[in-house]
Design a protein around this motif. Structure first.
Motif: not given
Length: 526
Positions: A38, A49, A42, A40
């Protein structure tokens, strides 16, 4: 003993080991890998995340519920040097009594097998397999000749074994009080009295709203009920096992009970649950077992004659026949004082005999066993769902009602607690019944061993089982048994024989569970 931090780390290690390799574990791994792709995510905050995305997608909650289940099932870590059998049962005299009882049950089963000339297991002919497949949903219409079969044992046989229990170490000292010799249970275990139970069960107090009580003192019942239902719906939406368990301490609304119980027990609707049930069904269709006849006989003798449960006869056969083949049940023997029975059967070549666990789930049904399933039929009409809930109820609670152990929810502790409560708070009644040869436990044992199934009306039984699930303990069963005697004390003081005492207590179907429990626990002077 271990300190708290060591005990916690041992528990964590055990839970991690048990969850590794499960379907949930593989699903979590799969979801975590998908998260990696995904945009988003990092690299510098990878761990946080992934965790956030798992939380948002509901997987973290599923993991929490799985851990919560393990915490309920796993016994507390013992001393690192304690022998392995101590995890099953720490007291030697209890272990010996359980082994002796198992030998007796197995002998009874094997002698029935020899007398009737029926094998313990056999492959069904193809024609029989087809017939069983066709009538799977209407097995109740079948009328096999069961006259030669008898239950391997009945609760009264088991009670005689419990009455004979003795701790030789205790017998040698002057520790036993006069009061302890009044009752039938002659062993010393640490059971709670009313003041301790008031601390353990505060939610049953007179100041709390309860489903199952019509006249609340300070909250109009309809107001409490409507608020309670709103909260219940939130609990179901949150899918939190711990919250569901806490909630059920004040009773589950009829429309939410099935969902709340599956949440507390963490039984899921996953495809593998349905697949597992279908596999068990296939095993029933391919092979017949001697215990199948015991199941048929038990259902015919109990549930089929019950005004509440006779309509569920087919469901009971389906669930219990599948249960007898379920080797996953064997895992509960890791923390059960019992050991799965073994019998000799012919090997595939037919040339030699070998000892195998029999029946495959390690549980020989006794008279009344089907009544553990019957009340659940009111909640679940999908056989695979009904099956998974029953199995979880059994491996958490019901097995303790027919195994000899020192566990606080074990049958010995429940019997002792029942007698102690009566001796302490109704000594004149206890003494009177004892003197006329009507020991209270002889009357109450059948209620306790079935957790009151088949004795209370179904709505009241489900309110009682709400609290068993809510507190994760069967202790409340012993309290209710004592409360019933307290409620009928005036009539019981007039009786002059065991038969007349049994007549006074023959019909419990009009009793209301929650008022009885509240009055006994919170309105009894101590």
């Amino acid at each position: 003993m271990m300190d708290e931090s060591t005990e916690l780390s041992v528990s964590i290690t055990q839970i991690v080991q048990r969850l590794k390799g499960t379907h949930l574990h593989s699903q979590l791994e799969k979801q975590a890998k998908e998260c990696m792709h995904k945009p988003e995510i990092k690299l510098e905050t990878l761990k946080d995340d992934v965790r956030r995305l798992l939380k948002e997608s509901g997987w973290e909650r599923k993991l929490q519920n799985a851990v919560y289940r393990e915490l309920h099932i796993l016994p507390p870590p013992g001393h690192p040097r304690a022998p392995p059998e101590h995890a099953k049962e720490p007291l030697e005299y209890m272990r010996k009594a359980q082994v002796s009882w198992e030998k007796r049950i197995l002998k009874s089963l094997n002698s029935m097998c020899s007398e009737l000339g029926i094998p313990l297991a056999r492959k069904r002919p193809v024609s029989e397999q087809k017939e069983l497949t066709n009538k799977w949903n209407e097995m109740g219409t079948d009328e096999p000749d069961l006259s030669k079969f008898r239950p391997v044992y009945a609760p009264k046989d088991f009670l005689e074994v419990l009455i004979g229990l003795r701790n030789l170490n205790n017998d040698r000292c002057e520790d036993l009080t006069v009061r302890s010799n009044w009752g039938l249970i002659q062993v010393s275990l640490n059971v709670r009295d009313i003041p301790q139970m008031r601390e353990t069960y505060p939610e049953l107090g007179l100041t709390y709203g309860q489903l199952g009580i019509d006249d609340h003192t300070h909250v109009p019942p309809d107001l409490f009920e409507s608020e309670h239902i709103v909260i219940g719906k939130k609990v179901v939406n949150e899918q939190d096992s711990a919250a569901a368990q806490q909630y059920s301490r004040q009773g589950c609304p009829t429309g939410l009970r099935a969902q709340l119980w599956t949440l507390i027990l963490n039984t899921t609707d996953d495809p593998e649950v349905i697949t597992h049930y279908e596999q068990l069904k296939a095993r029933v269709i391919h092979h017949g077992l001697l215990v199948d006849n015991l199941i048929y006989k038990d259902v015919k003798l109990t549930a089929s004659n019950d005004d509440y449960y006779f309509v569920f006869e087919d469901y009971l056969y389906q669930v219990l026949l599948c249960f007898s083949r379920d080797t996953a049940v064997l895992e509960h023997f890791n923390y059960n004082s019992a050991t799965p029975p073994k019998s000799c059967v012919q090997s595939k070549s037919g040339s030699e005999q070998c000892a195998v666990v029999y029946p495959p789930n390690g549980v020989i049904p006794f008279h009344g066993f089907s009544m553990y399933v019957a009340p659940l039929c009111f909640l679940y009409n999908e056989p695979s769902k009904l099956y998974s809930v029953f199995r979880e109820m059994y491996i958490r609670y019901f097995f303790r009602l027919h195994s000899i152990s020192s566990h606080p929810s074990g049958i010995v502790s429940l019997c002792l607690q029942f007698e102690r409560l009566l001796q302490t708070h109704l000594p004149q009644l206890f003494y009177h019944l004892r003197e006329i040869g009507a020991q209270p436990l002889r009357i109450a044992f059948k209620w306790i061993v079935r957790a009151f199934s088949g004795y209370l009306s179904t709505d009241q039984l489900l309110l009682l089982w709400d609290r068993i699930l809510g507190y994760g303990s069967l202790e409340i069963v012993a309290v209710l048994a004592a409360a019933v005697f307290a409620f009928r004390a005036e009539n019981l003081m007039e009786v002059t024989s065991l038969a007349s005492a049994e007549a006074v207590l023959a019909d419990l179907s009009t009793l209301k569970v929650m008022p009885l429990l509240q009055i006994f626990l919170f309105a009894t002077s101590v």
